[in-house]
Design a protein around this motif. Structure first.
Motif, PDB file in Angstrom:
ATOM      1  N   LYS A 168       0.817  -1.213   0.000  1.00 21.34           N
ATOM      2  CA  LYS A 168       0.000   0.000   0.000  1.00 21.34           C
ATOM      3  C   LYS A 168       0.851   1.264   0.000  1.00 21.34           C
ATOM      4  O   LYS A 168       0.345   2.363  -0.264  1.00 21.34           O
ATOM      5  CB  LYS A 168      -0.936   0.007   1.215  1.00 21.34           C
ATOM      6  N   LEU A 169       2.138   1.132   0.326  1.00 22.35           N
ATOM      7  CA  LEU A 169       3.065   2.260   0.315  1.00 22.35           C
ATOM      8  C   LEU A 169       4.379   1.809  -0.306  1.00 22.35           C
ATOM      9  O   LEU A 169       4.767   0.645  -0.159  1.00 22.35           O
ATOM     10  CB  LEU A 169       3.334   2.766   1.738  1.00 22.35           C
ATOM     11  N   PRO A 170       5.078   2.721  -0.987  1.00 22.16           N
ATOM     12  CA  PRO A 170       6.394   2.359  -1.520  1.00 22.16           C
ATOM     13  C   PRO A 170       7.412   2.231  -0.394  1.00 22.16           C
ATOM     14  O   PRO A 170       7.284   2.884   0.648  1.00 22.16           O
ATOM     15  CB  PRO A 170       6.738   3.540  -2.440  1.00 22.16           C
ATOM     16  N   ALA A 171       8.408   1.400  -0.586  1.00 26.05           N
ATOM     17  CA  ALA A 171       9.448   1.225   0.424  1.00 26.05           C
ATOM     18  C   ALA A 171      10.316   2.482   0.481  1.00 26.05           C
ATOM     19  O   ALA A 171      10.806   2.957  -0.538  1.00 26.05           O
ATOM     20  CB  ALA A 171      10.301   0.005   0.093  1.00 26.05           C
ATOM     21  N   ARG A 172      10.490   3.026   1.670  1.00 24.94           N
ATOM     22  CA  ARG A 172      11.358   4.182   1.891  1.00 24.94           C
ATOM     23  C   ARG A 172      11.532   4.376   3.394  1.00 24.94           C
ATOM     24  O   ARG A 172      10.920   3.667   4.194  1.00 24.94           O
ATOM     25  CB  ARG A 172      10.791   5.454   1.247  1.00 24.94           C
ATOM     26  N   ASN A 173      12.340   5.338   3.784  1.00 21.73           N
ATOM     27  CA  ASN A 173      12.555   5.626   5.200  1.00 21.73           C
ATOM     28  C   ASN A 173      11.430   6.536   5.698  1.00 21.73           C
ATOM     29  O   ASN A 173      11.345   7.700   5.292  1.00 21.73           O
ATOM     30  CB  ASN A 173      13.922   6.296   5.388  1.00 21.73           C
ATOM     31  N   SER A 213      -4.850   9.579   5.735  1.00 20.47           N
ATOM     32  CA  SER A 213      -5.222   9.190   4.371  1.00 20.47           C
ATOM     33  C   SER A 213      -4.619  10.139   3.351  1.00 20.47           C
ATOM     34  O   SER A 213      -4.180   9.704   2.261  1.00 20.47           O
ATOM     35  CB  SER A 213      -6.752   9.158   4.232  1.00 20.47           C
ATOM     36  N   CYS A 214      -4.547  11.425   3.685  1.00 20.05           N
ATOM     37  CA  CYS A 214      -3.919  12.406   2.793  1.00 20.05           C
ATOM     38  C   CYS A 214      -2.438  12.111   2.626  1.00 20.05           C
ATOM     39  O   CYS A 214      -1.882  12.183   1.520  1.00 20.05           O
ATOM     40  CB  CYS A 214      -4.112  13.810   3.325  1.00 20.05           C
ATOM     41  N   LEU A 215      -1.783  11.770   3.727  1.00 17.46           N
ATOM     42  CA  LEU A 215      -0.347  11.453   3.673  1.00 17.46           C
ATOM     43  C   LEU A 215      -0.098  10.220   2.817  1.00 17.46           C
ATOM     44  O   LEU A 215       0.823  10.190   1.989  1.00 17.46           O
ATOM     45  CB  LEU A 215       0.182  11.239   5.091  1.00 17.46           C
ATOM     46  N   VAL A 216      -0.923   9.203   3.018  1.00 18.70           N
ATOM     47  CA  VAL A 216      -0.752   7.962   2.266  1.00 18.70           C
ATOM     48  C   VAL A 216      -0.959   8.204   0.778  1.00 18.70           C
ATOM     49  O   VAL A 216      -0.169   7.754  -0.071  1.00 18.70           O
ATOM     50  CB  VAL A 216      -1.730   6.887   2.774  1.00 18.70           C
ATOM     51  N   LYS A 217      -2.009   8.965   0.433  1.00 22.15           N
ATOM     52  CA  LYS A 217      -2.269   9.248  -0.985  1.00 22.15           C
ATOM     53  C   LYS A 217      -1.138  10.069  -1.587  1.00 22.15           C
ATOM     54  O   LYS A 217      -0.740   9.854  -2.739  1.00 22.15           O
ATOM     55  CB  LYS A 217      -3.587   9.992  -1.119  1.00 22.15           C
ATOM     56  N   GLY A 218      -0.603  11.010  -0.783  1.00 22.33           N
ATOM     57  CA  GLY A 218       0.500  11.824  -1.272  1.00 22.33           C
ATOM     58  C   GLY A 218       1.758  11.009  -1.518  1.00 22.33           C
ATOM     59  O   GLY A 218       2.437  11.187  -2.537  1.00 22.33           O
TER      60      GLY A 218
END
Length: 220
Positions: A168-173, A213-218
Motif C-alpha cells: 500500500k506504500l512504496p518502500a522508503r525511510n 489518508s492524505c499522507l498515504v495518498k501523497g
C-alpha cells in the motif's frame, strides 16, 4: 580451626523486615509507592509540578519524607515515573490496536488514535502532565520525554512498515514522517486543552484519520 557449627554462630542472622496489620514490609512499601504515584498524578495534574513540593506529595500520600526517598531520588524522579507510567499505558493500548489482525490497516490507525486520545483526554491530569508539566523542568526530564517520543515514533514507523509489506506504500525511510505524526498528536492535545479544536474525541479521531489518508495518498 573452627568447625561448621562454630562458623554458623559467627555469621549474623538477617532479620526480616517486619510489617504490621497482617501485611509484610514489602507489601507496605508497595502500597506507599502506589499512594505516592497516585498523589503525584493528582497534584502534578491539577496544582502543577512546580508548586508541588516533596512535603506536599508526602502529606497527600500519607507517607513520611523518609519513605518518599526510599522510592525516589528526588521530585524529578517521581515526575519522570508518572510520565513514563502514563505513556507506557498509552503505548500498550495503541500497540494492541496497531497489531489487531481483525482490522484493516486503515482501521488500525483510527483505533490506535482513539486508544491514545482515550488514554489522555478522558483524564485531564494525564494530558496536562504529558504536554505541560513535563516541559522545561531539566535536561534529565527532557531526556525522558525524548525517549518516550522516540518510542512512539518507532511504533508508527513499524505500522507504516506494515503498509509497505502490504504493497500500500512504496518502500522508503518513514522515520521523519513518524516523528512528524507524533508531534502532530502532541500539538493536537495542547490545542484541545486550550479549546482551540473541537472537544469531541470522535471528531479528533476522524480528522487524524483524514490526515493519515492524505499522507498515504501523497506518498503513493
Amino acid at each position: 580451626m573452627q568447625n561448621s557449627d562454630e562458623m554458623r554462630t559467627l555469621v549474623p542472622k538477617k532479620t526480616p523486615k517486619r510489617g504490621y496489620g497482617g501485611r509484610s514490609a514489602e507489601q507496605l512499601a508497595q502500597e506507599r509507592y502506589e499512594r505516592l504515584m497516585a498523589s503525584a498524578l493528582e497534584l502534578f495534574g491539577t496544582v502543577g509540578y512546580l508548586p508541588t513540593t516533596v512535603e506536599k506529595l508526602c502529606a497527600h500520600a500519607k507517607v513520611t519524607p523518609r519513605h518518599f526517598y526510599e522510592h525516589f531520588k528526588d521530585r524529578e524522579a517521581i515526575l519522570i515515573a508518572v510520565f513514563n507510567d502514563i505513556l507506557q499505558q498509552s503505548k500498550h493500548a495503541v500497540l494492541s490496536q496497531m497489531l489487531n489482525g481483525e482490522l484493516s490497516l486503515e482501521q488500525r490507525f483510527e483505533a490506535g488514535v482513539n486508544a491514545f486520545l482515550s488514554a489522555h483526554l478522558e483524564d485531564l491530569r494525564r494530558v496536562k502532565i504529558t504536554t505541560q508539566e513535563i516541559l522545561g523542568v531539566s535536561q534529565r526530564v527532557e531526556a525522558a520525554r525524548n525517549a518516550a517520543i522516540t518510542e512512539f515514533a518507532l511504533l508508527i514507523e513499524s505500522y507504516l512498515g506494515l503498509w509497505v509489506a502490504a504493497g500500500k506504500l512504496p518502500a522508503r525511510n518513514y522515520k521523519v514522517l513518524a516523528f512528524g505524526l507524533v508531534g502532530a498528536m502532541h500539538e493536537l492535545q495542547i490545542a484541545w486543552l486550550n479549546k482551540q479544536v473541537p472537544q469531541e474525541k470522535a471528531v479528533l479521531v476522524e480528522e487524524m484519520a483524514f490526515l493519515m489518508s492524505c499522507l498515504v495518498k501523497g506518498v503513493r
